[in-house]
Design an enzyme around this catalytic site. Structure first.
Site, PDB file in Angstrom:
ATOM      1  CE  LYS A 122      -4.472   0.889   0.244  1.00  0.00           C
ATOM      2  NZ  LYS A 122      -5.739   0.284  -0.226  1.00  0.00           N
ATOM      3  CG  ASP A 162      -7.315   3.173  -1.007  1.00  0.00           C
ATOM      4  OD1 ASP A 162      -7.922   2.018  -0.845  1.00  0.00           O
ATOM      5  OD2 ASP A 162      -7.581   3.801   0.127  1.00  0.00           O
TER       6      ASP A 162
HETATM    7  P1  NDP Z   1     -12.832   7.738  -3.123  1.00  0.00           P
HETATM    8  O1  NDP Z   1     -11.689   8.890  -2.922  1.00  0.00           O
HETATM    9  O2  NDP Z   1     -13.383   7.585  -4.460  1.00  0.00           O
HETATM   10  O3  NDP Z   1     -14.175   8.208  -2.089  1.00  0.00           O
HETATM   11  C1  NDP Z   1     -13.687   8.113  -0.621  1.00  0.00           C
HETATM   12  C2  NDP Z   1     -15.112   8.541  -0.008  1.00  0.00           C
HETATM   13  O4  NDP Z   1     -15.174   8.475   1.313  1.00  0.00           O
HETATM   14  C3  NDP Z   1     -15.580  10.031  -0.500  1.00  0.00           C
HETATM   15  O5  NDP Z   1     -16.770  10.263  -0.396  1.00  0.00           O
HETATM   16  C4  NDP Z   1     -14.925  10.760   0.826  1.00  0.00           C
HETATM   17  O6  NDP Z   1     -15.452  12.144   1.156  1.00  0.00           O
HETATM   18  C5  NDP Z   1     -15.181   9.718   1.828  1.00  0.00           C
HETATM   19  N1  NDP Z   1     -14.281   9.844   3.029  1.00  0.00           N
HETATM   20  C6  NDP Z   1     -12.729   9.784   2.901  1.00  0.00           C
HETATM   21  N2  NDP Z   1     -11.994   9.824   3.974  1.00  0.00           N
HETATM   22  C7  NDP Z   1     -13.228  10.251   4.622  1.00  0.00           C
HETATM   23  C8  NDP Z   1     -13.208  10.625   6.122  1.00  0.00           C
HETATM   24  N3  NDP Z   1     -11.772  10.723   6.760  1.00  0.00           N
HETATM   25  N4  NDP Z   1     -14.288  10.893   6.839  1.00  0.00           N
HETATM   26  C9  NDP Z   1     -15.591  10.920   5.960  1.00  0.00           C
HETATM   27  N5  NDP Z   1     -15.343  10.759   4.726  1.00  0.00           N
HETATM   28  C10 NDP Z   1     -14.424  10.278   4.049  1.00  0.00           C
HETATM   29  O7  NDP Z   1     -12.233   6.583  -2.356  1.00  0.00           O
HETATM   30  P2  NDP Z   1     -12.635   4.888  -2.436  1.00  0.00           P
HETATM   31  O8  NDP Z   1     -14.311   4.716  -2.828  1.00  0.00           O
HETATM   32  O9  NDP Z   1     -11.918   4.430  -3.742  1.00  0.00           O
HETATM   33  O10 NDP Z   1     -12.457   4.276  -1.390  1.00  0.00           O
HETATM   34  C11 NDP Z   1     -13.442   4.127  -0.424  1.00  0.00           C
HETATM   35  C12 NDP Z   1     -13.017   2.970   0.851  1.00  0.00           C
HETATM   36  O11 NDP Z   1     -13.008   1.803  -0.026  1.00  0.00           O
HETATM   37  C13 NDP Z   1     -11.568   3.368   1.414  1.00  0.00           C
HETATM   38  O12 NDP Z   1     -11.625   2.537   2.683  1.00  0.00           O
HETATM   39  C14 NDP Z   1     -10.687   2.288   0.626  1.00  0.00           C
HETATM   40  O13 NDP Z   1      -9.452   2.085   1.304  1.00  0.00           O
HETATM   41  C15 NDP Z   1     -11.621   1.118   0.200  1.00  0.00           C
HETATM   42  N6  NDP Z   1     -11.393   0.469  -0.948  1.00  0.00           N
HETATM   43  C16 NDP Z   1     -11.363   0.916  -2.181  1.00  0.00           C
HETATM   44  C17 NDP Z   1     -11.011   0.120  -3.297  1.00  0.00           C
HETATM   45  C18 NDP Z   1     -10.822   0.613  -4.805  1.00  0.00           C
HETATM   46  O14 NDP Z   1     -10.760  -0.074  -5.784  1.00  0.00           O
HETATM   47  N7  NDP Z   1     -11.087   2.163  -4.735  1.00  0.00           N
HETATM   48  C19 NDP Z   1     -10.745  -1.379  -3.232  1.00  0.00           C
HETATM   49  C20 NDP Z   1     -11.035  -1.758  -1.824  1.00  0.00           C
HETATM   50  C21 NDP Z   1     -11.178  -0.763  -0.795  1.00  0.00           C
HETATM   51  P3  NDP Z   1     -14.722  13.321   0.626  1.00  0.00           P
HETATM   52  O15 NDP Z   1     -14.525  13.480  -0.696  1.00  0.00           O
HETATM   53  O16 NDP Z   1     -15.141  14.490   1.516  1.00  0.00           O
HETATM   54  O17 NDP Z   1     -13.173  13.001   1.390  1.00  0.00           O
HETATM   55  O1  2IT Z   2      -7.942  -1.581  -0.864  1.00  0.00           O
HETATM   56  C1  2IT Z   2      -7.680  -2.202  -1.942  1.00  0.00           C
HETATM   57  O2  2IT Z   2      -7.978  -3.442  -2.160  1.00  0.00           O
HETATM   58  C2  2IT Z   2      -7.596  -1.335  -3.127  1.00  0.00           C
HETATM   59  N1  2IT Z   2      -7.416   0.143  -3.016  1.00  0.00           N
HETATM   60  C3  2IT Z   2      -7.340  -1.756  -4.447  1.00  0.00           C
HETATM   61  C4  2IT Z   2      -6.068  -2.417  -4.696  1.00  0.00           C
HETATM   62  C5  2IT Z   2      -5.727  -2.517  -6.040  1.00  0.00           C
HETATM   63  O3  2IT Z   2      -4.486  -3.025  -6.227  1.00  0.00           O
HETATM   64  O4  2IT Z   2      -6.404  -2.708  -7.204  1.00  0.00           O
END
Ligand code: NDP
Ligand code: 2IT
Length: 449
Positions: A122, A162
């Site tokens: 990561k 992420d």
């Molecule tokens: P994005 O940046 O696309 O979206 C994140 C969302 O969460 C936004 O709405 C953001 O609001 C909100 N957010 C982030 N930090 C905070 C915080 N500290 N408090 C409140 N709201 C918050 O990220 P993703 O959708 O990609 O990721 C969301 C979650 O999913 C994370 O935990 C990530 O690790 C996990 N994840 C993502 C994967 C991927 O493929 N993208 C895969 C597996 C897990 P704001 O815009 O106001 O910050």
């Molecule tokens: O938390 C996760 O699994 C991710 N942000 C995606 C990682 C990846 O390599 O696609």
């Protein structure tokens, strides 16, 4: 177990999220350790909690006013026993070593569950993309990659997105990598379709989480049909969770960002979802605007005085935390129970606190831990790497079918491991044990390295 917790707390006392992630795994694997003294004798746990490599670097860049800005960049190369390091990059002001170590640790087990040959890593930066111009984001990404490029490679370490890193950022990062290496390879996943990306990668985490949920429900004689769903976040994972919930005829009613949340009792339909996608991915606005556009909606701003999140305090059937870590605490979990929610499926990484998880389990709520439920994203990243190596691309249907199969396989693996080690139906214990065994057995095969 206590020895390991003491060890990591003494070494890095401030890394609370990392301690939390390790503690959960340690508690789950106790029966495995009891039955297999070899893991203690070979100091497998001590090796597992120490990253193979931690890279920390300066990221200097120039903002639009001509001022020099300095951020910190990181890449945690946690474990490569079963494949090249693989995991996302997070750009968020809260990023620090402890948060990235927890994410990298979780990633090791998650990637092991996917059935694909992926190690765990990561990275990211404390850079805050909010309020930055397009040019500033590009300059930052280029500066970040101008150091990271020497540590990664298509067979070494393959980053992805992420929080704060989506298709736009992956494009800028890839551009600089290619320029510096003079090489067009699958060194990043989440690329755009026309230059090496995979169909379904943007959708994969949200879709996968709903597939996982539907497997959990099917196993318990329930379904998503008509189910009222609380979803947090409004980024990549949340958007495609809502999209797939609509395919299953469920009714998503909430979304949030770090400023507040919306509750739309009539349900977020496809047209409203399109509005959210444009709002968030193109205009990069705030979720509050949803309530301005759809006036029947209630918008509630974040209240820092509250010790619970009111988003989790509505009558519903399912909850999909899809924003960030520790967004469901003990009080929130109790609110979910009181509101008759029967399943919590984690799209985010470690969104539920240990106290929250205990409350869900004690009250018979089905709990799908992130390292299983959100593994669809990294799984399709793995499929993107496969397509890159073969220099061809699969159809939407092909990738989606593989994603469904992988999520069903993860579900089965969790249940079998949980059953075998005396915790039937406990997906958390099952995910931790199955991921652990795959990785540590590979480590034992490879000797002390
Ligand atoms: P994005 O940046 O696309 O979206 C994140 C969302 O969460 C936004 O709405 C953001 O609001 C909100 N957010 C982030 N930090 C905070 C915080 N500290 N408090 C409140 N709201 C918050 O990220 P993703 O959708 O990609 O990721 C969301 C979650 O999913 C994370 O935990 C990530 O690790 C996990 N994840 C993502 C994967 C991927 O493929 N993208 C895969 C597996 C897990 P704001 O815009 O106001 O910050
Ligand atoms: O938390 C996760 O699994 C991710 N942000 C995606 C990682 C990846 O390599 O696609």
């Amino acid at each position: 177990m206590q020895d390991i917790m003491e060890l990591i707390k003494n070494k890095d006392p401030e890394q609370r999220e990392f301690h939390q992630a390790v503690m959960e795994v340690m508690l789950s694997i106790k029966p495995v350790l009891d039955q297999n003294p070899i893991y203690r004798e070979t100091k497998i746990l001590e090796r597992l909690v120490e990253p193979e490599r931690v890279i920390m670097f300066r990221v200097p860049w120039v903002d639009d006013r001509g001022e020099v800005q300095v951020n910190r960049g990181f890449r945690i190369e946690m474990n490569s026993a079963i494949g090249p390091y693989k995991g996302g990059l997070r750009f968020h002001p809260s990023v620090n070593l402890g948060i990235l170590k927890f994410l990298a640790f979780e990633q090791v087990f998650k990637n092991a569950l996917t059935t694909l040959p992926l190690g765990g890593g990561k990275g990211g930066s404390d850079f805050d993309p909010k309020g930055k111009s397009e040019n500033e984001v590009m300059r930052f990404c280029h500066a970040f990659m101008s150091e990271l490029y020497r540590h990664i490679g298509p067979n070494t370490d393959v980053p992805a997105g992420d929080i704060g890193v989506g298709g736009r950022e992956i494009g800028y990062l890839f551009g600089m990598y290619k320029k510096l290496r003079n090489e067009f390879t699958g060194v990043l996943t989440g690329k755009s379709l026309n230059w090496g990306g995979s169909l379904i990668r943007p959708e994969a985490t949200g879709y996968g989480s709903v597939y996982f949920c539907s497997e959990m429900l099917a196993d318990n004689g329930k379904s998503l049909e008509g189910a009222v769903c609380l979803v947090s976040g409004s980024g990549n994972v949340a958007q495609y969770t809502v999209e797939k919930l609509l395919d299953f005829n469920a009714k998503p009613v909430t979304l949030s960002d770090s400023s507040g949340y919306i509750y739309d009792e009539e349900g977020i339909d496809r047209e409203k979802l399109e509005f959210v996608k444009t709002l968030k991915n193109v205009r990069r606005g705030r979720i509050k605007e949803y309530a301005e556009k759809y006036p029947q909606t209630v918008y509630t701003p974040v209240d820092p005085e509250l010790d619970y999140n009111p988003l989790w305090n509505h009558n519903a059937d399912c909850a999909f935390p899809s924003a960030t870590q520790n967004e469901i605490n003990g009080k929130d979990a109790q609110n979910l129970v009181n509101n008759k929610v029967w399943v919590v499926c984690e799209g985010a990484n470690m969104p539920t606190t240990p106290e929250g998880i205990d409350i869900l389990h004690d009250n018979g709520v089905l709990y799908g831990p992130g390292k299983a439920a959100n593994a669809g994203g990294v799984s399709v990243s793995g499929l993107e790497m496969t397509q890159n190596s073969m220099r061809l691309s699969w159809s939407r249907e092909e990738v989606d079918n593989r994603l469904k199969m992988i999520m069903a396989s993860i579900h089965k693996t969790c249940l079998e491991a949980a059953e075998q080690y005396g915790h039937p139906g406990n997906y958390m214990v099952g995910a931790n044990i199955a991921g652990f065994l795959k990785v540590v057995d590979a480590m034992l095969d490879q000797g002390v390295v």
